[in-house]
Design a protein around this motif. Sequence first.
Motif, PDB file in Angstrom:
ATOM      1  N   ILE A  37       0.974  -1.386  -0.175  1.00  0.00           N
ATOM      2  CA  ILE A  37       0.069   0.060  -0.033  1.00  0.00           C
ATOM      3  C   ILE A  37       0.792   1.372  -0.034  1.00  0.00           C
ATOM      4  O   ILE A  37       0.125   2.229   0.140  1.00  0.00           O
ATOM      5  CB  ILE A  37      -0.920  -0.001   1.183  1.00  0.00           C
ATOM      6  CG1 ILE A  37      -0.005  -0.173   2.512  1.00  0.00           C
ATOM      7  CG2 ILE A  37      -1.979  -1.164   1.118  1.00  0.00           C
ATOM      8  CD1 ILE A  37      -0.939   0.353   3.731  1.00  0.00           C
ATOM      9  N   VAL A  64     -11.473  -0.198  -1.521  1.00  0.00           N
ATOM     10  CA  VAL A  64     -10.201  -0.708  -1.869  1.00  0.00           C
ATOM     11  C   VAL A  64      -9.728  -1.828  -0.895  1.00  0.00           C
ATOM     12  O   VAL A  64      -9.714  -1.660   0.163  1.00  0.00           O
ATOM     13  CB  VAL A  64      -9.288   0.439  -1.895  1.00  0.00           C
ATOM     14  CG1 VAL A  64      -7.757  -0.018  -2.328  1.00  0.00           C
ATOM     15  CG2 VAL A  64      -9.532   1.769  -2.656  1.00  0.00           C
ATOM     16  N   MET A  85      -7.096  -3.353   1.001  1.00  0.00           N
ATOM     17  CA  MET A  85      -5.936  -2.776   1.266  1.00  0.00           C
ATOM     18  C   MET A  85      -5.044  -3.706   2.398  1.00  0.00           C
ATOM     19  O   MET A  85      -5.825  -4.049   3.394  1.00  0.00           O
ATOM     20  CB  MET A  85      -6.307  -1.352   1.842  1.00  0.00           C
ATOM     21  CG  MET A  85      -5.789  -0.042   1.560  1.00  0.00           C
ATOM     22  SD  MET A  85      -6.015   1.075   2.614  1.00  0.00           S
ATOM     23  CE  MET A  85      -6.965   2.158   1.373  1.00  0.00           C
ATOM     24  N   VAL A 124     -12.623   4.465   0.390  1.00  0.00           N
ATOM     25  CA  VAL A 124     -11.431   5.757   0.509  1.00  0.00           C
ATOM     26  C   VAL A 124     -12.231   6.921   0.445  1.00  0.00           C
ATOM     27  O   VAL A 124     -11.780   7.940   0.186  1.00  0.00           O
ATOM     28  CB  VAL A 124     -10.473   5.535  -0.410  1.00  0.00           C
ATOM     29  CG1 VAL A 124      -9.649   4.358   0.200  1.00  0.00           C
ATOM     30  CG2 VAL A 124     -10.536   5.148  -1.781  1.00  0.00           C
ATOM     31  N   TYR A 158      -3.069   5.524  -1.598  1.00  0.00           N
ATOM     32  CA  TYR A 158      -4.315   6.010  -1.956  1.00  0.00           C
ATOM     33  C   TYR A 158      -4.746   7.393  -1.630  1.00  0.00           C
ATOM     34  O   TYR A 158      -4.289   7.949  -0.430  1.00  0.00           O
ATOM     35  CB  TYR A 158      -5.327   5.081  -1.129  1.00  0.00           C
ATOM     36  CG  TYR A 158      -5.001   3.545  -1.631  1.00  0.00           C
ATOM     37  CD1 TYR A 158      -5.275   2.916  -2.796  1.00  0.00           C
ATOM     38  CD2 TYR A 158      -4.236   2.609  -0.848  1.00  0.00           C
ATOM     39  CE1 TYR A 158      -4.818   1.977  -3.033  1.00  0.00           C
ATOM     40  CE2 TYR A 158      -3.835   1.392  -0.919  1.00  0.00           C
ATOM     41  CZ  TYR A 158      -4.230   1.090  -2.284  1.00  0.00           C
ATOM     42  OH  TYR A 158      -3.791  -0.240  -2.397  1.00  0.00           O
TER      43      TYR A 158
END
Length: 537
Positions: free
Chosen positions: A55, A400, A402, A452, A537
């Motif tokens: 990430i 997402v 993650m 997100v 992100y």
Amino acid sequence: MPQDRAPELPADAAGWPIRGRPAPPPPSLGPIDGFRGELVVDEAGRRPFGEASGILSLLPRAVAVPRDAADVAALLRWATAERIPLVPRGAGTGMPGGNVGSGVSVDLVTHFRAPPVVDPERRAARVEPGITLAGLNAAAAPHGLHFPVDPSSGEVCTLGGMIANDSGGAHTVRFGSTRAWVESIDCVLADGTAVTAAAGDGAHARHPRLAEIRAPVDAALAAVRDPVLAAWPRVRKNSSGYALRDYLRTADAIDLLVGSEGTLALTTSATVRLAPIPARRGLALLEFTDLAAAGAAVERILALRPSTCEMIDRTFIDLVRSGGEDPGYPLREGLEAILFVEMEGDSDDEVAARLAEVEREMGGVADRVSLALDSDQQERFWHVRHAASPLIAKLAGGRVSMQFIEDGVVPVARLADYIRLLRRVLAAHGLPAVIFGHAGGANLHVNPLVDVAKPGWRAEVEAIVYEVAEGVAALGGTMAGEHGDGRLRAPLIDIIWSPETVACFRAVKEAFDPAGILNPGVILPLPGQRPLDAIRY
Ligand SMILES: Cc1cc2nc3c(=O)[nH]c(=O)nc-3n(C[C@H](O)[C@H](O)[C@H](O)COP(=O)(O)OP(=O)(O)OC[C@H]3O[C@@H](n4cnc5c(N)ncnc54)[C@H](O)[C@@H]3O)c2cc1C
């Protein structure tokens, strides 16, 4: 501390953290004495080295492409003299950001992938660090041999990355992690000295520089040996911190180097051991409607010496069920966990007998046991385990997937407690997640699905990281079973490890890399470093 000294670069040039800021321009790096390789400074050339599988992302200020070990030495001498952080790089599949950084990324693939030299008599192979696991196995297969540690990224990940992370895989429950299979490493130290470290060297370092480095490490350890060993997590696999317990047992410098995530030296070649390719395999699928029963079953299965013992939990099973595709195995409602237990043998009869043993042992423990002997059926069973990744991507919707708590490991007896901890923390934050992993090592992978678009998601994710780390520490585990600490988990080091142990980790780093130029912020945190500083992100 050396880590504190490394980024003497202006804050902007160091680019740490880069979140919300434009990438810094690459400052002039000046000539590198004796370096014949390429130095890439244009943004298009640097960009791929700023991204990795996990990430985190950090654009390097340049990418150095050394031609050989002599070039690596020139680069290290320069970096130490100029206080420029170096970020060793393999295929970039590492998850916690040990492969990205704002210094100079060092490409140890392009000119470091000569074909492996296999010695079938000795069951060993000489490899360069940029060779992939698949490349090594292709060279070893004609001799009936393979490298038995099998990260599922094996088609692309490199031996350099595997050695640096002490990588594991589904078969680690039987064969151990990469460490167990590394015979020797040729590497270049921070001051540019090329050394060889081999298993069995013990106190007799092959190079005087290694002996010098070891002296302060040994002195630091001598004072706290007993408390360090007493506090060491009782886990079956671990790739967090430096491997002090192995080093205390063997006195081999190689035990500090394996798993050091590019923070102590750069590997330029290695000799690894190989194992015979197993003749036959068979698979048992064990269904559980009770989580505690599944956890307890793992300890009993380990006594039968399986070659894998993998697990998917309710979250994973529900995901596959809701996917609407035929998973190749009927997934009933109400299951808490499924274990995948593989047995190896020299003949079908031997494998059948070993699977029958699993079935007997699990009588009255598992709710249902299904056996697969022929390879097609085994593949169908494994399909259940492999179906999730595409499904996670499909079902994530606007969320997402993650991986920020993706590698925790606990003592096997605490496996069910660990799953409960994960479910509790994730539910409290309202995050759906998929949990699966290497049950035999009580090492679980977790894919939370993060929205997100929701304000405050970053703070929430960071809170989860810390809550899980506290819980894992209380269960006697670490946050990295096989992926390493990287930058993501360096800030957790004081939560997981005892103060004496962290002090020894710092002594190791200081001894190998006094200028702090090798992957600063990895394993040990930089001042003020936070897990998500470089989140992409
Ligand atoms: C889909 C997927 C599946 C995965 N499955 C597994 C799995 O089953 N088991 C597992 O353990 N891991 C797994 N991983 C994680 C990852 O693949 C491994 O950690 C792998 O060994 C990293 O190798 P790499 O070549 O990509 O190294 P990188 O990601 O490029 O680097 C990893 C670390 O090694 C250091 N490094 C690289 N080369 C050198 C060198 N020559 N000298 C010194 N330091 C060096 C880097 O600085 C960094 O800290 C998976 C990752 C993905 C994306």
